[in-house]
Design a protein around this motif. Structure first.
Motif, short mmCIF file in Angstrom:
data_model
loop_
_atom_site.label_atom_id
_atom_site.label_comp_id
_atom_site.label_asym_id
_atom_site.label_seq_id
_atom_site.Cartn_x
_atom_site.Cartn_y
_atom_site.Cartn_z
N LEU A 66 0.98 -0.96 -0.38
CA LEU A 66 0.39 0.61 0.30
C LEU A 66 1.23 1.26 -0.21
O LEU A 66 1.47 1.29 0.92
N LEU A 67 1.06 1.94 -1.03
CA LEU A 67 1.80 2.93 -1.29
C LEU A 67 0.97 4.32 -0.40
O LEU A 67 -0.06 4.72 -0.67
N ILE A 68 1.55 5.11 0.44
CA ILE A 68 1.12 6.41 0.60
C ILE A 68 1.59 7.44 0.25
O ILE A 68 3.40 7.05 0.67
N ASN A 69 1.06 8.55 -0.32
CA ASN A 69 1.83 8.96 -0.78
C ASN A 69 0.92 10.81 -0.60
O ASN A 69 0.06 11.07 0.09
N LYS A 70 1.11 11.65 -1.01
CA LYS A 70 0.39 12.92 -1.27
C LYS A 70 0.73 13.53 -2.69
O LYS A 70 1.16 13.64 -3.33
N ASP A 71 -0.84 13.99 -2.40
CA ASP A 71 -1.39 14.63 -3.39
C ASP A 71 -0.46 16.65 -3.99
O ASP A 71 -0.35 16.86 -2.64
N SER A 72 -1.44 16.78 -4.77
CA SER A 72 -0.51 17.99 -4.95
C SER A 72 -0.94 19.45 -4.46
O SER A 72 -0.56 20.22 -4.34
N ASN A 73 -2.34 19.21 -3.23
CA ASN A 73 -2.88 19.60 -2.04
C ASN A 73 -2.44 19.05 -1.03
O ASN A 73 -2.76 19.97 0.39
N TYR A 119 -3.73 6.57 -0.95
CA TYR A 119 -3.26 5.78 -1.46
C TYR A 119 -3.55 4.88 -2.24
O TYR A 119 -4.72 4.75 -3.27
N GLU A 120 -3.02 4.13 -2.93
CA GLU A 120 -2.35 3.28 -3.57
C GLU A 120 -2.47 2.03 -3.65
O GLU A 120 -0.79 1.84 -2.85
N ILE A 121 -2.38 0.72 -4.06
CA ILE A 121 -1.97 -0.70 -4.83
C ILE A 121 -0.88 -0.77 -5.70
O ILE A 121 -1.01 -0.14 -6.73
N LEU A 122 0.53 -1.72 -5.24
CA LEU A 122 1.35 -1.77 -5.91
C LEU A 122 1.84 -2.80 -6.47
O LEU A 122 1.19 -3.87 -5.48
N ASP A 123 1.71 -3.20 -7.62
CA ASP A 123 2.69 -4.53 -8.05
C ASP A 123 4.09 -4.69 -7.43
O ASP A 123 4.52 -3.63 -7.09
N ASN A 124 4.08 -6.08 -7.02
CA ASN A 124 5.22 -6.28 -5.51
C ASN A 124 6.34 -6.20 -6.31
O ASN A 124 7.85 -6.24 -5.40
N SER A 125 6.44 -5.99 -7.96
CA SER A 125 7.74 -6.02 -8.98
C SER A 125 8.20 -4.47 -8.59
O SER A 125 9.21 -4.55 -9.17
N SER A 126 7.68 -3.46 -8.37
CA SER A 126 7.85 -1.75 -8.43
C SER A 126 8.26 -1.15 -8.04
O SER A 126 8.80 0.08 -8.01
N PHE A 127 8.57 -2.22 -6.47
CA PHE A 127 9.66 -1.08 -5.23
C PHE A 127 10.65 -2.68 -4.16
O PHE A 127 10.53 -2.94 -4.44
N THR A 128 11.19 -2.29 -3.76
CA THR A 128 12.30 -2.34 -2.78
C THR A 128 11.84 -2.69 -1.39
O THR A 128 12.44 -3.97 -0.76
N LYS A 129 11.27 -1.27 -1.29
CA LYS A 129 10.49 -1.46 0.60
C LYS A 129 9.21 -0.62 -0.19
O LYS A 129 9.60 0.80 -0.05
N ASN A 130 8.40 -0.70 1.18
CA ASN A 130 7.22 -0.68 1.45
C ASN A 130 7.12 -0.84 2.68
O ASN A 130 5.93 -1.63 2.52
N LYS A 131 6.63 -0.03 3.82
CA LYS A 131 6.44 0.18 4.82
C LYS A 131 5.41 1.28 5.39
O LYS A 131 5.91 2.65 5.43
N ASN A 161 4.44 7.25 14.08
CA ASN A 161 3.94 6.44 12.48
C ASN A 161 5.26 6.82 11.47
O ASN A 161 5.43 8.93 11.57
N THR A 162 5.46 6.02 11.21
CA THR A 162 6.65 6.67 10.06
C THR A 162 5.38 5.53 8.18
O THR A 162 5.77 4.50 8.35
N SER A 163 5.60 5.64 7.38
CA SER A 163 5.80 5.62 5.85
C SER A 163 7.15 5.84 4.47
O SER A 163 7.64 6.54 4.75
N LYS A 164 7.16 4.30 3.86
CA LYS A 164 8.95 4.46 4.19
C LYS A 164 8.51 3.40 2.91
O LYS A 164 7.60 2.55 2.76
N TYR A 165 8.88 4.65 1.67
CA TYR A 165 8.96 3.67 0.54
C TYR A 165 10.18 4.01 -0.84
O TYR A 165 10.85 5.20 -0.71
N ARG A 166 9.97 2.76 -1.04
CA ARG A 166 11.42 2.69 -2.26
C ARG A 166 11.32 1.82 -2.99
O ARG A 166 11.43 0.20 -2.94
N GLY A 167 11.52 2.77 -4.72
CA GLY A 167 11.42 2.16 -5.52
C GLY A 167 11.22 2.94 -6.81
O GLY A 167 11.87 3.45 -6.74
N GLU A 168 10.57 2.42 -7.78
CA GLU A 168 10.47 3.37 -9.35
C GLU A 168 9.98 4.44 -9.22
O GLU A 168 10.63 5.59 -9.77
N LEU A 169 9.27 4.80 -7.76
CA LEU A 169 8.95 6.59 -7.53
C LEU A 169 9.50 7.07 -7.34
O LEU A 169 10.16 8.58 -6.73
#
Length: 229
Positions: A94-101, A106-118, A157-165
């Motif tokens: 589950l990708l946690i990101n922010k929009d322009s505002n 929240y978005e479901i990711l393909d498991n092959s598109s990231f190396t870390k998401n938690k 709380n903390t969310s971390k993502y590392r991948g194609e983005l």
């Protein structure tokens, strides 16, 4: 001299018996168990949608103090209330990101598109337990069944993502529920105790939406709990 020796022995014998009796009474009156705890758990996400899945190994670490208050004469039934700390991580897609505002998305990711998401959280917890055990004042190896309720305040709380983005990290997302609560169960013998926690409310609040729907995942923790006096 013999009379004096006999008198001294007699007085020593009385003192010894009294001392032994006092020790037994003192042990009985102070007999408590398992007032400090430490544990490690494997963390699961319950109530997952069909697309949400976990990846990697999600861990939890728990420690604290519980005031043991026996409620029967044998002192093997007790009520416990305490204070503890818990740190937990959940690896998932589950990708946690922010929009322009600046709003969280929240978005479901393909498991092959990231190396870390938690996401992870840190809680101050108040456990309540009903405790049954086969212990005695002199027996430290015993069976136990402790069941109860745990109330927690998530102070970080903390969310971390590392991948194609690239790399994305957010802290103290207000969409996470500050208050977490659930049922607990510890069963075991001596050092080794199976521990289960089942949260009764979601990790994320109703502000967190996935395709317009609430993300109702809750925390389920299974592991080992260790108790000491």
């Amino acid at each position: 001299m013999n009379r004096l020796t006999f008198l001294l022995l007699f007085l020593l014998n009385i003192f010894w018996c009294y001392a032994q009796d006092s020790v037994v009474k003192e042990v009985d009156s102070l007999y408590k168990e398992d007032q400090f705890y430490a544990g490690v758990t494997y963390n699961l996400l319950g109530k997952q949608s069909n697309d949400l899945s976990q990846s990697g190994f999600s861990l939890g670490f728990h420690l604290g103090f519980i005031k043991d208050m026996p409620i029967n004469e044998q002192r093997n039934v007790a009520i416990g209330i305490g204070l503890g700390y818990s740190a937990n991580s959940f690896n998932q897609n589950l990708l946690i990101n922010k929009d322009s505002n600046g709003n969280y998305t929240y978005e479901i990711l393909d498991n092959s598109s990231f190396t870390k998401n938690k996401f992870s959280n840190h809680l101050i917890e108040i456990p309540f337990e009903f405790r049954w055990r086969t212990s005695t004042p002199t027996n430290y190896n015993f069976w136990r069944i402790y069941t109860g309720f745990k109330f927690g305040y998530a102070f970080a709380n903390t969310s971390k993502y590392r991948g194609e983005l690239g790399s994305i990290k957010y802290s103290n997302n207000q969409d996470f529920n500050e208050f977490q609560y659930g049922l607990t169960l510890s069963i075991g013998y001596n050092t080794w105790n199976l521990y289960v926690y089942y949260a009764l409310n979601p990790i994320l609040s109703n502000n967190a939406k996935l395709n317009g729907n609430n993300i109702d995942v809750n925390a389920v923790k299974i592991g080992l709990m260790f108790y000491i006096l």
